[in-house]
Design a protein around this motif. Structure first.
Motif, short mmCIF file in Angstrom:
data_model
loop_
_atom_site.label_atom_id
_atom_site.label_comp_id
_atom_site.label_asym_id
_atom_site.label_seq_id
_atom_site.Cartn_x
_atom_site.Cartn_y
_atom_site.Cartn_z
N UNK A 237 41.90 45.58 26.27
CA UNK A 237 41.55 44.33 26.95
C UNK A 237 42.69 43.87 27.86
N UNK A 238 43.91 43.98 27.38
CA UNK A 238 45.07 43.57 28.18
C UNK A 238 45.22 44.46 29.41
N UNK A 239 45.06 45.78 29.23
CA UNK A 239 45.18 46.71 30.35
C UNK A 239 44.06 46.49 31.36
N UNK A 240 42.84 46.30 30.87
CA UNK A 240 41.70 46.08 31.75
C UNK A 240 41.88 44.81 32.57
N UNK A 241 42.26 43.73 31.90
CA UNK A 241 42.47 42.47 32.60
C UNK A 241 43.61 42.58 33.60
N UNK A 242 44.70 43.21 33.20
CA UNK A 242 45.85 43.36 34.09
C UNK A 242 45.48 44.18 35.32
N UNK A 243 44.73 45.27 35.13
CA UNK A 243 44.32 46.11 36.25
C UNK A 243 43.51 45.31 37.27
N UNK A 244 42.53 44.56 36.77
CA UNK A 244 41.67 43.80 37.68
C UNK A 244 42.46 42.69 38.37
N UNK A 245 43.32 42.01 37.64
CA UNK A 245 44.13 40.96 38.25
C UNK A 245 45.01 41.50 39.37
N UNK A 246 45.65 42.64 39.10
CA UNK A 246 46.53 43.24 40.11
C UNK A 246 45.72 43.72 41.31
N UNK A 247 44.59 44.40 41.05
CA UNK A 247 43.78 44.92 42.15
C UNK A 247 43.23 43.79 43.00
N UNK A 248 42.73 42.71 42.37
CA UNK A 248 42.14 41.62 43.13
C UNK A 248 43.20 40.83 43.89
N UNK A 249 44.38 40.68 43.30
CA UNK A 249 45.46 40.01 44.02
C UNK A 249 45.85 40.82 45.26
N UNK A 250 46.04 42.13 45.07
CA UNK A 250 46.39 43.00 46.19
C UNK A 250 45.31 43.04 47.26
N UNK A 251 44.04 43.12 46.83
CA UNK A 251 42.93 43.16 47.79
C UNK A 251 42.83 41.87 48.58
N UNK A 252 43.05 40.74 47.90
CA UNK A 252 42.98 39.44 48.57
C UNK A 252 44.02 39.34 49.68
N UNK A 253 45.21 39.81 49.39
CA UNK A 253 46.29 39.74 50.38
C UNK A 253 46.08 40.77 51.49
N UNK A 254 45.59 41.94 51.12
CA UNK A 254 45.33 42.98 52.11
C UNK A 254 44.24 42.54 53.09
N UNK A 255 43.25 41.81 52.61
CA UNK A 255 42.14 41.35 53.44
C UNK A 255 42.46 40.06 54.19
#
Length: 324
Positions: A237-255
């Motif tokens: 659960x921690x890894x899954x949540x961390x992955x999505x948080x990191x990916x969405x933060x990076x995607x938001x800034x990239x876009x």
């Protein structure tokens, strides 16, 4: 030393941990449960009433038509999460107890939460109007998409619980619209008393955390898992949540999204709804399987509340006042 000081929990984080401990050791039972549900529903209604009163018409319209943000959240909820869930569930079938790996996949197919996504967005000073539209749309679409995706991946049949749409409208949208129409009378007062809105935000989160941990105890979450399964699910659960948080933060800034939009995307795109997950699971799966199926959902739900509450406070502390 500065790094260590940043790791020191603030008062709200301490309150969250204390509330989780109280919910685990002294859960609501019997006649107290309906009363607690009424209190939680009332606090959420007040929260969204005040949000509606604070937001201008232009802000709401901009939030509703912010299609790039909504597509990003949709992609996180119904594309990114299912891909991760499919990979994880297939890799863990021989490791976890029967049914729990399927529960991990089911967790990843669920829609976003509404109340906590919007509450955390508000607490972090993000784009609340966009969060309301995006989280509500995700939850309503999930009523249809979750059973369809589950059927596609697992050939599971079942009908769709349309009644959940009514509760979304009654608990979230009606108070928000009522507050917005009352803006001309109380809008100025709500703006001058932002601390009151913050108190309602944090109070609603603490109530949900207490109820979630209490429900976990009452429903035997901790007794149905072996220590090994519990450790694996916690780490997963921690890894899954961390992955999505990191990916969405990076995607938001990239876009190229603004900080306020990034906050809405991160919180709406990283949540999974226990409120939708339990009734849908009870319809899609045989009764003997439901307990194992919803275990990952219950555990992830509690972890996301604590992690995202801390993250919201971090965002609020870093937000440039000029941009807000």
């Amino acid at each position: 030393m500065r790094f260590l000081s940043n790791l020191r929990p603030d008062h709200f984080t301490i309150a969250l941990l204390a509330t989780a401990a109280v919910g685990t050791s002294l859960p609501a039972t019997g006649a107290a449960i309906p009363l607690l549900k009424i209190i939680i529903s009332s606090s959420i209604a007040v929260l969204f009433f005040l949000q509606g009163a604070r937001l201008s018409r232009d802000t709401i319209i901009k939030g509703a038509i912010h299609w790039r943000l909504h597509l990003t959240v949709f992609a996180a909820t119904f594309i990114l999460f299912p891909i991760l869930g499919l990979v994880l569930s297939r890799g863990l079938e021989s490791v976890l107890a029967p049914g729990i790996a399927l529960g991990v996949l089911y967790l990843c197919l669920l829609p976003s939460t509404i109340q906590s996504s919007i509450t955390f967005t508000s607490l972090a000073n993000g784009n609340v109007a966009a969060a309301i539209c995006s989280a509500s749309a995700s939850n309503m679409l999930g009523v249809f998409l979750t059973p369809l995706l589950m059927s596609f991946f697992m050939h599971t049949g079942g009908t769709i619980p349309l009644s959940s749409i009514g509760s979304v409208v009654a608990q979230i949208l009606v108070p928000f619209v009522a507050g917005h129409f009352a803006r001309s009378w109380i809008g100025g007062w709500a703006e001058r008393h932002r601390k009151l809105t913050g108190f309602v935000d944090r109070g609603a989160i603490l109530l949900v955390v207490y109820y979630a941990f209490g429900e976990a105890v009452v429903n035997g979450l901790w007794h149905q898992l072996s220590p090994r399964d519990l450790i694996i699910l916690l780490l997963l659960s921690c890894v899954l949540l961390a992955l999505v948080l990191v990916i969405m933060t990076g995607a938001s800034r990239l876009l190229g999204f603004s900080r306020q939009d990034e906050i809405a995307i991160v919180f709406c795109g990283s949540k999974k709804s226990l409120g939708s997950g339990v009734p849908i699971a009870s319809i899609l799966f045989p009764a003997a399987m439901v307990g194992a199926i919803i275990l990952p959902v219950m555990l992830f739900h509690q972890i996301q509340l604590i992690v995202c509450a801390v993250l919201a406070r971090w965002y609020a502390g870093r937000l440039d006042p000029v941009s807000h």
